[in-house]
Design a protein around this motif. Structure first.
Motif, short mmCIF file in Angstrom:
data_model
loop_
_atom_site.label_atom_id
_atom_site.label_comp_id
_atom_site.label_asym_id
_atom_site.label_seq_id
_atom_site.Cartn_x
_atom_site.Cartn_y
_atom_site.Cartn_z
N ALA A 145 -0.47 -9.69 -10.57
CA ALA A 145 -0.74 -11.01 -10.38
C ALA A 145 -1.31 -11.30 -9.17
O ALA A 145 -2.35 -12.36 -9.00
CB ALA A 145 0.69 -11.92 -10.18
N ASP A 146 -1.29 -10.62 -7.89
CA ASP A 146 -2.13 -10.93 -6.88
C ASP A 146 -3.20 -9.98 -6.51
O ASP A 146 -3.72 -9.97 -5.53
CB ASP A 146 -1.23 -10.92 -5.62
N ALA A 147 -3.30 -8.78 -7.40
CA ALA A 147 -4.24 -8.01 -7.40
C ALA A 147 -4.19 -7.23 -5.57
O ALA A 147 -5.12 -7.15 -5.02
CB ALA A 147 -5.80 -8.58 -7.26
N ARG A 148 -3.05 -6.60 -5.42
CA ARG A 148 -2.80 -5.92 -4.17
C ARG A 148 -1.93 -4.86 -4.31
O ARG A 148 -0.94 -4.85 -4.98
CB ARG A 148 -1.93 -7.10 -3.32
N ALA A 149 -2.30 -3.65 -3.75
CA ALA A 149 -1.82 -2.54 -3.69
C ALA A 149 -1.02 -2.24 -2.47
O ALA A 149 -1.44 -2.22 -1.36
CB ALA A 149 -2.74 -1.06 -4.00
N THR A 150 0.54 -2.26 -2.62
CA THR A 150 1.30 -2.15 -1.39
C THR A 150 2.31 -0.72 -1.42
O THR A 150 2.61 -0.63 -2.33
CB THR A 150 2.17 -3.35 -1.60
N SER A 151 2.17 -0.42 -0.25
CA SER A 151 3.20 0.79 0.04
C SER A 151 4.08 0.34 1.28
O SER A 151 3.64 -0.27 2.05
CB SER A 151 2.46 1.98 0.24
N VAL A 152 5.39 0.53 0.83
CA VAL A 152 6.20 0.48 2.01
C VAL A 152 7.43 1.83 2.35
O VAL A 152 7.49 2.48 1.07
CB VAL A 152 7.35 -0.74 1.34
N TRP A 153 7.65 1.87 3.18
CA TRP A 153 8.56 3.09 3.39
C TRP A 153 9.17 2.96 5.07
O TRP A 153 8.60 2.04 5.74
CB TRP A 153 7.47 4.41 3.44
N THR A 154 9.94 3.87 5.29
CA THR A 154 10.72 3.96 6.68
C THR A 154 10.20 5.24 7.07
O THR A 154 10.23 6.50 6.47
CB THR A 154 12.08 3.80 6.46
#
Length: 855
Positions: free
Chosen positions: A158-167
């Motif tokens: 929907a937003d055309a964004r590749a996101t990575s999250v991690w600790t």
């Protein structure tokens, strides 16, 4: 369905000017927001096909999502090998030239000597297309990252964004977002942490030799200093480091299937491509550049901005050759984005949502809280997960928005995402199905703007194909064959050795011209029809000259092939050339029929219409073979490969519109038997085509099977997980040729984007069809003509239909329509049906006023 209807403000209350409620159709927010359109994986990409694609039409990138080491593989759609060149026409032809070879081939076919005919057409081959090229890899290294925990990466469609999250190992929360902005023309990588990113290095690598290696932007340098850049660095904010680099694409790349050790050559003219990269840290120390690498220390946020430029001018396919100008253009785009870097994400999201948000599909099922790879395995083992189909449907629309914008080149075999200097099949325009399939979902998916690159390229291709038609075949109009490229190659591929099964096929223009027709059928844009009419007219003129009288008085084609398929001769050997294949005649009849229908709107002259009418009267229709299948060849010959991936002789079913269970029930039944005989497995793109065919034939069971087959994982570890402990009816592990990678990208294999796009079109066909028009000009809108049993409840909003119609809203429960709202761009009369065999309801649709149909 009964006659109870209402208009907006009547019993269609609650609709705004678009015919849509603020909330979802059942009062919820549906699948569009938030989280409903996220592709999720819980590990960084190990292979290129694990990565997530982002793009703005011109720049495409694959994001791997690494923590300590990130790779973003970057393409610019104007990066191709080669340069504009007038290819020699039939350089292998004998003393009499192409005309004598063509006459000899036709004579040999008349005598039944197929081998001699194939020898003559081989001498009409004209070389090879050029290859799409990767540009650079953007590499980010964060040395203190350590082993991550609680890792997750997503691609938000929907937003055309590749996101990575991690600790991080020290407990810090980390996040990285990557997008490619269409408004600003740049790639933005944004890495943040609630602690410190530690030491970060940013660098560029390229598979091509550097003309100017990555170097810091500077305003003064000796004239002969390597890497000196001329643009003014004053526009770069303090603390920001900028690298510029320049590469040249190869002068020639031969197809990978030739296995030529010297396939790649830089000896000759090629595209010049520049990259400019800015590194923007938030720390007080700023960024510094050393030997082509940018270093950052002690920042909690690092943003990397990348811009590209080339000397390839898309509008007229020429190379201007000015290296300094190319570098300056890349730096100008970069510095413009830096002037308001904080606003880039919002502008990007607003622009993307304006296109992507037009269509909403929901299948009334809560998706499992699991990554894609686990969901694909579970689905392949039989677990219900309708939301996977929603993701795959919307991924096709997403890839269209990300890969095809006005002013860019059209989508090739890999879209705008390709890591290979020698890519599969040169990552070119394969125009005997694949390029056409790339644009099947564009109009129905309400992305007409994204159709422009194909139409603009067709204008150029048609102009180039006039010479080929004239010199190769002595014909008017224009011709194109199996392959093409941005330089508009139009000849038969090969050097006298390629198989006639793909090379000897002069119908590329005939098929592609249908996209001009489709654009008008969906949009009603008479100006666009007249602007692109030379594409249609030229293809028709070529057809009229290509068709030859047959002994029975009909018109046919010779030599003729059925794209990439072959048959067996009486001695058991394989052949591909014949006379009047079904696909040839179906495509010819389809195009000429559209010329006759659209001639008044296009301003066509009476002479051409009269010639078209005369030809149409002599074209044979499809026939049913003795075994009950739709015949593919003019005679009943054995198949060399009964499960062949192409099914071009079913063109009249889809994308054509002449065969369905109502208009031609016998032919529709034969087409269904043909698909049955082709078997359950094929390449990924072929499964998508078969999905659309089954939907047009109103075969819900076939649609169900093909959705399941298409969503089958092909990555080795996932395929092994599916088959562990399971066998088919014969006791062997199930065989799946094509499907999807864990990222949902379509696997031929290898990766081809056409399957993703074709899947979207096939799903749309299962939900609504509007291809039939009766003698009075009344269009039929058929709701849920091939709804799979696996999707008993759902909704769709925003699909566009032929005739300027819009399916503003469709809701179903237990497989039955409970709510439907249609609107029309101009006044129209339609007949609406619901379900496979329901009678129709006649409706008057005023312009721009939603009308509710009450079942």
């Amino acid at each position: 369905m009964n006659d109870a209807v209402g208009r907006a403000g009547d019993d269609a209350t609650g609709l705004d000017e678009t015919g849509l409620d603020e909330t979802g159709l059942d009062g919820s927010e549906g699948d569009a927001r938030p989280g409903g359109l996220e592709l999720r994986l819980d590990a960084p990409a190990r292979t290129w096909t694990d990565a997530f694609p982002v793009g703005n039409g011109r720049v495409g990138a694959m994001v791997f999502g690494g923590t300590s080491s990130e790779r973003v593989q970057v393409n610019d759609d104007t990066c191709w090998s080669g340069a504009p060149v007038a290819h020699p026409i039939a350089p292998l032809a004998g003393p009499g030239g192409p005309a004598s070879e063509l006459a000899a081939a036709r004579g040999a076919l008349a005598d039944g000597d197929v081998r001699a005919a194939e020898g003559h057409v081989a001498r009409l081959q004209s070389g090879y297309t050029q290859a799409n090229q990767p540009l650079v890899d953007l590499l980010l290294t964060q040395r203190s990252a350590g082993e991550p925990r609680e890792y997750r990466r997503t691609l938000d469609l929907a937003d055309a964004r590749a996101t990575s999250v991690w600790t991080a190992a020290d407990g810090a929360a980390c996040r990285q977002d990557v997008l490619v902005s269409h408004p600003d023309g740049v790639l933005l990588l944004d890495r943040r942490t609630d602690g410190s990113t530690g030491d970060v290095d940013v660098a560029l690598t390229s598979p091509h030799p550097w003309l100017r290696p990555p170097a810091a932007l500077r305003t003064a340098a000796p004239a002969d200093a390597p890497g000196a850049a001329t643009p003014d660095a004053a526009a770069v904010p303090a603390g920001v480091a900028v690298l510029t680099a320049l590469v040249r694409m190869p002068a020639r790349v031969l197809p990978d299937y030739l296995n030529d050790a010297h396939a790649v050559s830089y000896d000759g003219p090629g595209v010049l491509a520049a990259v400019a990269v800015a590194v923007v840290p938030d720390g007080p120390a700023g960024a510094s550049a050393d030997d082509g690498t940018v270093h950052v220390a002690g920042a909690s946020r690092v943003r990397v901005v990348l811009a590209t430029a080339t000397d390839h001018v898309v509008g007229d396919a020429h190379l201007h050759g000015d290296a300094d100008r190319v570098v300056a253009e890349a730096v100008a785009v970069l510095t413009s984005a830096l002037a308001d870097l904080d606003g880039v994400p919002d502008r990007h999201v607003t622009d993307h949502r304006a296109l992507m948000g037009r269509v909403d599909l929901g299948l009334a099922a809560t998706p499992p809280d699991a990554p894609l790879d686990a969901r694909l395995v579970a689905h392949a083992r039989g677990a219900a997960d309708p939301h996977l189909a929603v993701l795959a449907f919307q991924l096709g629309r997403y890839l269209t928005v990300a890969g095809s914008r006005p002013g860019t080149l059209p989508l090739h075999l890999q879209g705008v995402w390709n890591p290979h200097v020698t890519p599969p099949w040169n990552a070119n325009y394969t125009i005997n199905i694949n390029t056409e399939m790339n644009y099947w979902p564009t109009l129905v998916g309400d992305l007409a703007e994204c159709h422009e690159p194909l139409l603009a390229w067709l204008d150029r291709l048609a102009a180039a194909g006039e010479r080929t038609a004239r010199e190769l075949y002595g014909a008017r109009g224009w011709v194109a064959h199996h392959n093409s490229d941005p330089w508009c190659f139009t000849g038969p591929v090969g050097a006298g050795r390629d198989s006639a099964s793909w090379s000897t096929w002069p119908f590329g223009g005939v098929w592609l011209a249908r996209h001009v027709v489709d654009h008008h059928d969906w949009t009603g844009d008479d100006d666009a029809l007249r602007r692109h009419w030379p594409v249609v007219r030229g293809a028709a003129l070529f057809l009229l000259d290509w068709l030859v009288p047959q002994p029975d008085g009909s018109l046919g084609t010779a030599p003729s092939t059925s794209p990439e398929n072959q048959y067996l001769l009486p001695d058991g050997s394989v052949a591909s050339v014949g006379t009047s294949t079904t696909s040839d005649l179906a495509m010819a009849r389809d195009l000429l029929g559209h010329v006759r229908r659209l001639a008044p709107a296009a301003g066509e002259d009476e002479a051409l219409v009269a010639a078209v009418d005369a030809a149409l009267d002599r074209l044979p229709a499809e026939r049913v073979a003795p075994d009950g299948r739709l015949a593919e060849w003019s005679t009943d010959v054995p198949d060399a490969e009964p499960e062949h991936r192409h099914q071009s002789h079913l063109y009249g079913v889809f994308p054509g519109t002449s065969i369905d269970p109502d208009q031609a029930p016998d032919l529709a039944a034969a087409a269904r038997r043909t698909l049955d005989a082709r078997g359950p497995d094929s390449t990924g793109w072929s499964l998508a085509w078969r999905l659309a065919l089954r939907a047009r034939l109103r075969d819900p069971g076939g649609v169900t099977d093909l959705v399941h087959a298409f969503l089958h994982p092909v990555d080795a570890d996932l395929a092994a997980a599916v088959t562990t402990g399971g066998t088919d009816a014969d006791g062997a592990a199930p065989r799946h040729v094509g499907g999807v990678y864990r990222s949902l990208l379509c696997a031929h294999p290898p990766f081809q984007i056409d399957g993703n796009l074709g899947f979207t079109a096939g799903v749309a066909e299962a939900l609504v069809q509007a291809h039939r028009v009766d003698a009075d000009g009344v269009r039929e809108v058929h709701l849920l003509p091939a709804l799979p049993d696996a999707w008993p409840d759902g909704h769709v909003r925003g699909l566009r239909l032929r005739g300027g119609l819009r399916l503003a809203e469709l809701v179903w429960r237990d497989g039955r329509v409970t709510r439907a709202v249609l609107s029309a761009a101009r006044p129209a009369v339609v007949v609406v049906r619901a379900g496979a065999d329901a009678p129709g309801t006649r409706l008057d649709l005023p312009a721009a006023t939603p009308v509710r149909v009450t079942p």
